[in-house]
Design a protein around this motif. Structure first.
Motif, PDB file in Angstrom:
ATOM      1  N   GLN A  91       0.822  -1.203   0.000  1.00 52.88           N
ATOM      2  CA  GLN A  91       0.000   0.000   0.000  1.00 52.88           C
ATOM      3  C   GLN A  91       0.862   1.261   0.000  1.00 52.88           C
ATOM      4  N   ARG A  92       1.897   1.258   0.823  1.00 55.17           N
ATOM      5  CA  ARG A  92       2.760   2.429   0.904  1.00 55.17           C
ATOM      6  C   ARG A  92       3.553   2.622  -0.396  1.00 55.17           C
ATOM      7  N   GLN A 111       2.610   1.711  -3.354  1.00 54.94           N
ATOM      8  CA  GLN A 111       1.655   2.191  -4.341  1.00 54.94           C
ATOM      9  C   GLN A 111       1.417   3.688  -4.167  1.00 54.94           C
ATOM     10  N   MET A 112       1.316   4.142  -2.920  1.00 53.13           N
ATOM     11  CA  MET A 112       1.089   5.562  -2.670  1.00 53.13           C
ATOM     12  C   MET A 112       2.316   6.399  -3.032  1.00 53.13           C
ATOM     13  N   ALA A 128       2.024   6.843  -6.629  1.00 53.36           N
ATOM     14  CA  ALA A 128       0.942   7.788  -6.910  1.00 53.36           C
ATOM     15  C   ALA A 128       1.386   9.217  -6.635  1.00 53.36           C
ATOM     16  N   ALA A 173      -3.334  11.179  -9.326  1.00 58.24           N
ATOM     17  CA  ALA A 173      -3.278  10.501  -8.027  1.00 58.24           C
ATOM     18  C   ALA A 173      -4.375   9.459  -7.910  1.00 58.24           C
ATOM     19  N   ALA A 210      -4.792   6.442  -5.217  1.00 60.81           N
ATOM     20  CA  ALA A 210      -4.979   7.280  -4.031  1.00 60.81           C
ATOM     21  C   ALA A 210      -6.460   7.508  -3.777  1.00 60.81           C
ATOM     22  N   VAL A 222      -0.513  12.463  -0.782  1.00 67.45           N
ATOM     23  CA  VAL A 222      -1.673  11.629  -1.095  1.00 67.45           C
ATOM     24  C   VAL A 222      -1.822  10.550  -0.039  1.00 67.45           C
ATOM     25  N   SER A 223      -3.015   9.975   0.028  1.00 63.33           N
ATOM     26  CA  SER A 223      -3.237   8.906   1.001  1.00 63.33           C
ATOM     27  C   SER A 223      -4.168   7.857   0.435  1.00 63.33           C
ATOM     28  N   ASN A 224      -4.116   6.693   1.068  1.00 59.29           N
ATOM     29  CA  ASN A 224      -4.998   5.582   0.715  1.00 59.29           C
ATOM     30  C   ASN A 224      -5.379   4.851   1.992  1.00 59.29           C
ATOM     31  N   THR A 247      -4.076   3.501   6.963  1.00 52.90           N
ATOM     32  CA  THR A 247      -3.956   4.615   6.033  1.00 52.90           C
ATOM     33  C   THR A 247      -2.486   4.891   5.750  1.00 52.90           C
ATOM     34  N   THR A 260       0.018   7.540   4.064  1.00 50.39           N
ATOM     35  CA  THR A 260       0.101   8.926   3.602  1.00 50.39           C
ATOM     36  C   THR A 260       1.541   9.211   3.175  1.00 50.39           C
TER      37      THR A 260
END
Length: 335
Positions: A43-44, A46-47, A50, A87, A92, A131-133, A149, A151
């Motif tokens: 996840q991180r 990928q962000m 992004a 993003a 994101a 950006v965040s997810n 999350t 960020t």
């Protein structure tokens, strides 16, 4: 009446069941940590991708705003809209912030304001995006975290291109025996460059701008703008030479003409230095480069354009005022 042996057997069975239950619980927690931890890492990453992509998109939009094409009207809203669009396309779930920044002032000192501020945009040299997810965890009931999350931030700036690596170096000053490519101030004269037609840039006899007879058009070191640079020499060698700045090779004489265009440095003056040479490079331009006839040690070039943007090379801090709109600009991630 129960025997002593039977009692011990029943007690062992109970202990084993308890041990198995505890072991399964521990294994489940470990599995949860491994699975969710691995997912957090992905996840991180990928962000980060992004954030990088959104930042570059915002910086390109800022460049178009600061240096609009002839006949177009600058549109400030494209900076934030491009950031959000890219993003989101890269996963994101939200754009936490889009800020306009200076090149040479790190942290909060370089923060000029939001991407929607025209006052900030008129002075900005780059963009910083956060950006965040947010995602649901697989084992939230076990770990006590129902979601995580990530960020992440990234920043990119518009820089003046100051150095490139190139196989070839062109003598562009007719006042010292070179091709008539440059104005007196060292900038490219597009009309003269177009009228020069096809020129030889590598061979046994080429214009050297004063660099000396050991200069054959090839160089081994990076070409630096507006400083004397030790360019080295490679002699007069056979074969294609790769331009590491653009990743293309010279096309063979007579074709096929695929990926023949190279960003080449143009020197205004040269001077010899024994077994090496120095050059004063004042401009970069795109040339269509081809090999000489089979069996010859030469390359030829035809001017195509004085570039506005490049994707690689080395940049430096620069005042992006309107007086410098003719600079070759490098858009580059800085954090």
């Amino acid at each position: 009446m129960k025997t002593l042996g039977a009692s011990r057997a029943q007690g062992d069975e109970g202990a084993i069941l308890i041990f198995l239950a505890l072991s399964m619980a521990v294994l489940l927690v470990v599995a949860a940590l491994v699975l969710d931890g691995g997912s957090n890492y992905v996840q991180r990453r990928q962000m980060q991708n992004a954030a990088d992509a959104a930042t570059m998109a915002g910086t390109r939009a800022l460049d178009r705003y600061r240096f609009p094409a002839f006949g177009t009207t600058p549109d400030l809203t494209t900076i934030s809209s491009q950031v959000t669009s890219v993003a989101t396309a890269n996963g994101a779930t939200s754009v936490v912030s889009c800020r306009l920044i200076n090149y040479d002032q790190p942290g909060t000192a370089g923060d000029l304001g939001p991407c929607t501020s025209s006052i900030a945009a008129n002075n900005a040299e780059g963009v910083r995006v956060t950006v965040s997810n947010t995602r649901t965890t697989y084992f939230g009931g076990i770990t006590g975290r129902s979601s995580t999350t990530a960020t992440v931030s990234a920043a990119a700036t518009i820089q003046e291109l100051t150095s490139i690596s190139s196989a070839f170096l062109v003598c562009g000053n007719s006042a010292v025996g070179g091709y008539n490519l440059l104005n007196a101030d060292g900038t490219v004269n597009p009309n003269n460059a177009q009228n020069a037609g096809e020129i030889i840039i590598h061979g046994s006899q080429i214009p050297d701008c004063g660099a000396g007879s050991q200069f054959k058009g090839l160089m081994t070191n990076a070409a630096n703008l507006n400083v004397w640079t030790d360019i080295g020499t490679q002699g007069n060698q056979v074969g294609q030479y790769r331009d590491v700045t653009t990743g293309v090779t010279a096309c063979p004489d007579g074709g096929p003409y695929n990926n023949c265009d190279m960003l080449l440095p143009i020197m205004q003056y040269g001077r010899p230095g024994g077994s090496w040479a120095e050059a004063f490079i004042t401009a970069f331009a795109v040339f269509h480069v081809t090999e000489g006839a089979t069996g010859t040690d030469s390359h030829y070039a035809r001017y195509l354009a004085t570039v506005t943007h490049v994707g690689s090379g080395q940049g430096g801090s620069v005042d992006l005022g309107s007086a410098n709109s003719g600079l070759i600009r490098l858009l580059k991630l800085v954090e």
